[in-house]
Design a protein around this motif. Structure first.
Motif, PDB file in Angstrom:
ATOM      1  N   LEU A   1      68.362  -5.733 -60.681  1.00  0.00           N
ATOM      2  CA  LEU A   1      69.108  -6.846 -60.038  1.00  0.00           C
ATOM      3  C   LEU A   1      68.754  -7.450 -58.940  1.00  0.00           C
ATOM      4  O   LEU A   1      68.603  -8.723 -58.378  1.00  0.00           O
ATOM      5  N   LEU A   2      68.281  -6.570 -58.063  1.00  0.00           N
ATOM      6  CA  LEU A   2      67.765  -7.008 -56.821  1.00  0.00           C
ATOM      7  C   LEU A   2      66.458  -7.928 -56.715  1.00  0.00           C
ATOM      8  O   LEU A   2      66.318  -8.948 -56.271  1.00  0.00           O
ATOM      9  N   GLU A   3      65.747  -7.683 -57.974  1.00  0.00           N
ATOM     10  CA  GLU A   3      64.458  -8.351 -58.344  1.00  0.00           C
ATOM     11  C   GLU A   3      65.033  -9.728 -59.058  1.00  0.00           C
ATOM     12  O   GLU A   3      64.394 -10.941 -58.625  1.00  0.00           O
ATOM     13  N   GLU A   4      65.908  -9.819 -59.702  1.00  0.00           N
ATOM     14  CA  GLU A   4      66.735 -10.960 -60.518  1.00  0.00           C
ATOM     15  C   GLU A   4      67.088 -11.885 -59.208  1.00  0.00           C
ATOM     16  O   GLU A   4      66.731 -13.121 -59.401  1.00  0.00           O
ATOM     17  N   VAL A   5      67.560 -11.467 -58.353  1.00  0.00           N
ATOM     18  CA  VAL A   5      68.411 -12.262 -57.325  1.00  0.00           C
ATOM     19  C   VAL A   5      66.868 -12.933 -56.559  1.00  0.00           C
ATOM     20  O   VAL A   5      67.049 -14.021 -56.189  1.00  0.00           O
ATOM     21  N   HIS A   6      66.107 -11.959 -56.157  1.00  0.00           N
ATOM     22  CA  HIS A   6      64.869 -12.395 -55.255  1.00  0.00           C
ATOM     23  C   HIS A   6      64.256 -13.671 -56.282  1.00  0.00           C
ATOM     24  O   HIS A   6      63.793 -14.462 -55.559  1.00  0.00           O
TER      25      HIS A   6
ATOM     26  N   ARG B   1      69.199   3.743 -58.973  1.00  0.00           N
ATOM     27  CA  ARG B   1      68.274   3.061 -58.285  1.00  0.00           C
ATOM     28  C   ARG B   1      67.331   2.011 -58.978  1.00  0.00           C
ATOM     29  O   ARG B   1      67.347   0.696 -58.529  1.00  0.00           O
ATOM     30  N   LYS B   2      66.737   2.446 -59.919  1.00  0.00           N
ATOM     31  CA  LYS B   2      66.171   1.509 -60.993  1.00  0.00           C
ATOM     32  C   LYS B   2      66.927   0.173 -61.343  1.00  0.00           C
ATOM     33  O   LYS B   2      66.493  -0.957 -61.461  1.00  0.00           O
ATOM     34  N   LEU B   3      67.957   0.617 -61.626  1.00  0.00           N
ATOM     35  CA  LEU B   3      69.132  -0.356 -62.203  1.00  0.00           C
ATOM     36  C   LEU B   3      69.690  -1.323 -61.073  1.00  0.00           C
ATOM     37  O   LEU B   3      69.467  -2.541 -61.243  1.00  0.00           O
ATOM     38  N   PHE B   4      69.549  -0.684 -59.970  1.00  0.00           N
ATOM     39  CA  PHE B   4      70.009  -1.692 -58.639  1.00  0.00           C
ATOM     40  C   PHE B   4      68.612  -2.451 -58.576  1.00  0.00           C
ATOM     41  O   PHE B   4      69.027  -3.789 -58.145  1.00  0.00           O
TER      42      PHE B   4
ATOM     43  N   ILE C   1      79.368   2.031 -65.339  1.00  0.00           N
ATOM     44  CA  ILE C   1      79.246   3.130 -66.298  1.00  0.00           C
ATOM     45  C   ILE C   1      78.491   4.200 -65.873  1.00  0.00           C
ATOM     46  O   ILE C   1      78.746   5.297 -65.879  1.00  0.00           O
ATOM     47  N   TYR C   2      77.065   3.566 -65.418  1.00  0.00           N
ATOM     48  CA  TYR C   2      76.175   4.836 -65.087  1.00  0.00           C
ATOM     49  C   TYR C   2      76.263   5.389 -63.851  1.00  0.00           C
ATOM     50  O   TYR C   2      76.245   6.494 -63.576  1.00  0.00           O
ATOM     51  N   LEU C   3      76.886   4.610 -62.917  1.00  0.00           N
ATOM     52  CA  LEU C   3      77.253   5.073 -61.694  1.00  0.00           C
ATOM     53  C   LEU C   3      78.360   6.153 -61.770  1.00  0.00           C
ATOM     54  O   LEU C   3      78.366   7.319 -61.143  1.00  0.00           O
ATOM     55  N   LYS C   4      79.355   5.999 -62.494  1.00  0.00           N
ATOM     56  CA  LYS C   4      80.492   6.909 -62.914  1.00  0.00           C
ATOM     57  C   LYS C   4      79.919   8.146 -63.572  1.00  0.00           C
ATOM     58  O   LYS C   4      80.216   9.325 -63.054  1.00  0.00           O
ATOM     59  N   TYR C   5      79.048   8.047 -64.460  1.00  0.00           N
ATOM     60  CA  TYR C   5      78.337   9.032 -65.276  1.00  0.00           C
ATOM     61  C   TYR C   5      77.505   9.941 -64.206  1.00  0.00           C
ATOM     62  O   TYR C   5      77.624  11.135 -64.265  1.00  0.00           O
ATOM     63  N   THR C   6      77.015   9.299 -63.239  1.00  0.00           N
ATOM     64  CA  THR C   6      76.128   9.967 -62.381  1.00  0.00           C
ATOM     65  C   THR C   6      76.756  10.551 -61.410  1.00  0.00           C
ATOM     66  O   THR C   6      76.696  11.909 -60.990  1.00  0.00           O
TER      67      THR C   6
ATOM     68  N   GLU D   1      75.018  -0.213 -53.809  1.00  0.00           N
ATOM     69  CA  GLU D   1      76.307  -1.063 -53.769  1.00  0.00           C
ATOM     70  C   GLU D   1      75.804  -2.368 -54.122  1.00  0.00           C
ATOM     71  O   GLU D   1      75.184  -3.160 -53.430  1.00  0.00           O
ATOM     72  N   ILE D   2      75.965  -3.026 -55.540  1.00  0.00           N
ATOM     73  CA  ILE D   2      75.535  -4.030 -55.899  1.00  0.00           C
ATOM     74  C   ILE D   2      76.282  -5.242 -55.203  1.00  0.00           C
ATOM     75  O   ILE D   2      75.569  -6.331 -55.183  1.00  0.00           O
ATOM     76  N   ASN D   3      77.012  -5.098 -54.712  1.00  0.00           N
ATOM     77  CA  ASN D   3      77.908  -6.332 -54.065  1.00  0.00           C
ATOM     78  C   ASN D   3      77.078  -6.854 -52.751  1.00  0.00           C
ATOM     79  O   ASN D   3      76.886  -8.073 -52.403  1.00  0.00           O
ATOM     80  N   LYS D   4      76.221  -5.717 -52.403  1.00  0.00           N
ATOM     81  CA  LYS D   4      75.267  -6.122 -51.182  1.00  0.00           C
ATOM     82  C   LYS D   4      74.290  -7.300 -51.708  1.00  0.00           C
ATOM     83  O   LYS D   4      73.758  -8.034 -50.797  1.00  0.00           O
ATOM     84  N   ILE D   5      73.987  -7.156 -53.070  1.00  0.00           N
ATOM     85  CA  ILE D   5      72.900  -7.853 -53.699  1.00  0.00           C
ATOM     86  C   ILE D   5      73.474  -9.133 -53.909  1.00  0.00           C
ATOM     87  O   ILE D   5      72.921 -10.121 -53.489  1.00  0.00           O
ATOM     88  N   TYR D   6      74.596  -9.260 -54.361  1.00  0.00           N
ATOM     89  CA  TYR D   6      75.339 -10.483 -54.526  1.00  0.00           C
ATOM     90  C   TYR D   6      75.517 -11.386 -53.372  1.00  0.00           C
ATOM     91  O   TYR D   6      75.561 -12.411 -53.446  1.00  0.00           O
ATOM     92  N   SER D   7      75.996 -10.608 -52.300  1.00  0.00           N
ATOM     93  CA  SER D   7      76.264 -11.068 -51.036  1.00  0.00           C
ATOM     94  C   SER D   7      75.167 -12.110 -50.424  1.00  0.00           C
ATOM     95  O   SER D   7      75.408 -12.919 -49.624  1.00  0.00           O
ATOM     96  N   PHE D   8      73.955 -11.741 -50.906  1.00  0.00           N
ATOM     97  CA  PHE D   8      72.688 -12.429 -50.706  1.00  0.00           C
ATOM     98  C   PHE D   8      72.819 -13.982 -51.150  1.00  0.00           C
ATOM     99  O   PHE D   8      72.376 -15.061 -50.413  1.00  0.00           O
ATOM    100  N   LEU D   9      73.382 -14.062 -52.309  1.00  0.00           N
ATOM    101  CA  LEU D   9      73.642 -15.402 -52.738  1.00  0.00           C
ATOM    102  C   LEU D   9      74.835 -16.191 -52.357  1.00  0.00           C
ATOM    103  O   LEU D   9      74.661 -17.359 -52.471  1.00  0.00           O
ATOM    104  N   ASN D  10      75.782 -15.342 -51.925  1.00  0.00           N
ATOM    105  CA  ASN D  10      76.770 -16.084 -51.346  1.00  0.00           C
ATOM    106  C   ASN D  10      76.710 -17.167 -50.363  1.00  0.00           C
ATOM    107  O   ASN D  10      77.342 -18.165 -50.501  1.00  0.00           O
ATOM    108  N   ASP D  11      75.688 -17.025 -49.385  1.00  0.00           N
ATOM    109  CA  ASP D  11      75.177 -17.904 -48.406  1.00  0.00           C
ATOM    110  C   ASP D  11      74.584 -18.921 -49.033  1.00  0.00           C
ATOM    111  O   ASP D  11      75.149 -20.236 -48.561  1.00  0.00           O
ATOM    112  N   PHE D  12      73.801 -19.060 -49.927  1.00  0.00           N
ATOM    113  CA  PHE D  12      73.299 -20.067 -50.824  1.00  0.00           C
ATOM    114  C   PHE D  12      74.263 -20.676 -51.615  1.00  0.00           C
ATOM    115  O   PHE D  12      74.495 -21.995 -51.615  1.00  0.00           O
ATOM    116  N   GLN D  13      75.138 -20.070 -52.445  1.00  0.00           N
ATOM    117  CA  GLN D  13      76.321 -20.883 -52.818  1.00  0.00           C
ATOM    118  C   GLN D  13      77.294 -21.739 -51.935  1.00  0.00           C
ATOM    119  O   GLN D  13      77.646 -22.811 -52.239  1.00  0.00           O
TER     120      GLN D  13
END
Length: 297
Positions: free
Chosen positions: A194-199, A188-191, A272-277, A107-119
């Motif tokens: 994004l995780l590495e970009e946020v990190h 998972r690789k796509l996920f 799109i990839y999540l729906k396809y999978t 769930e990519i929102n979990k990754i974005y939530s890491f940034l929310n605290d800093f924002q």
């Protein structure tokens, strides 16, 4: 109604003819044995051949027992197949649960939530630099802990996917198990991209001294500027040309030159990839369940 009456008449005539022929057989054996018979014996044998009657009686009893045994065997075999089918369905259900648990972790929102605290910290009207530093340090510590837990959960569900499902095996089905497995791995690789970009962004923030207003403004810029290297994404989805993701990834270049080769429509690509999978998983299990149902019938 007429057809039903016709069926009854035909059944009745068949029964009468069968009895007549059977009696005629008895009469023939009686004549062969030299017994005295009357003309009416052609229709009803008054001098019966006990041996033939005993034979037919034994035959009918034995045949009836055979039919009962055969019927029981068929019934038993059907029950065994039914139990096998139900066990297969339970196995498929367990596999489905593992797969959808795997998807729920991505769930990519979990990754974005890491940034929310800093924002929240850096967008507050806060002039106390020491307090800002303290909050930032605490947020980094919380982030590292949450990130470690997330990676741990991903590795755990990956292990369950590999060990408790048969997706890594190849089959002759119209939809390959291996393809479904590869789709899940690519997701998972796509996920993780994004995780590495946020990190990397949080690592940049960690290097700031947070002593000047300009630094704070730069941090805010970093936090809200989420772009992913398009080549990383293209490398992951290169075998899924039917999805048209390359066109979506490159659409920004048509509007303006993208020198750093980064895109900001990652969410669209991931969905799109999540729906396809997800669709490939549903199709795969539909094929499996239909195959097992055909075996039962």
């Amino acid at each position: 109604m007429k057809s039903y009456i016709k069926y009854l008449l035909l059944s009745g005539l068949t029964l009468i003819l069968t009895v007549f022929l059977l009696n005629l057989g008895f009469v023939g054996t009686d004549l062969f044995a030299g017994k005295n018979l009357k003309i009416g014996s052609l229709f009803y044998s008054t001098i019966t051949n006990e041996n033939w009657l005993a034979f037919f009686g034994s035959f009918i009893s034995g045949f009836a027992a055979f039919l009962l045994f055969f019927s029981n065997q068929k019934s038993l075999e059907h029950e065994k197949n039914k139990v096998k089918y139900e066990n297969k369905m339970k196995k498929f259900e367990n596999e489905k649960n593992i797969i959808f648990e795997y998807l729920s972790r991505l769930e990519i929102n979990k990754i974005y939530s890491f940034l929310n605290d800093f924002q929240k910290i850096f967008c507050e009207d806060n002039t106390d630099k020491n307090e800002l530093k303290y909050k930032c340090k605490k947020a980094i510590s919380t982030y590292l802990s949450r990130r470690e837990k997330l990676v741990e959960l991903l590795n755990l569900i990956q292990l369950k996917l590999d060990v408790k499902t048969t997706l890594r095996e190849n089959t002759n089905f119209a939809l390959d198990k291996k393809q479904v497995y590869d789709n899940l791995i690519n997701l998972r690789k796509l996920f993780e991209v994004l995780l590495e970009e946020v990190h990397s962004k949080i690592e940049k923030i960690e290097r700031f001294s947070i002593s000047e207003k300009e630094e704070i403004n730069e941090i805010i810029s970093i936090l809200f500027d989420i772009k992913i290297n398009k080549n990383k994404i293209l490398d992951i989805v290169k075998d899924n040309k039917n999805l048209g993701l390359e066109k979506i990834i490159n659409k920004e270049e048509k509007e303006e030159e993208n020198k750093d080769e980064k895109i900001d429509n990652f969410n669209e690509i991931f969905e799109i990839y999540l729906k396809y999978t997800s669709n490939s998983i549903v199709e795969y299990f539909s094929i499996l369940e239909k195959s097992e149902l055909d075996k039962l019938n």
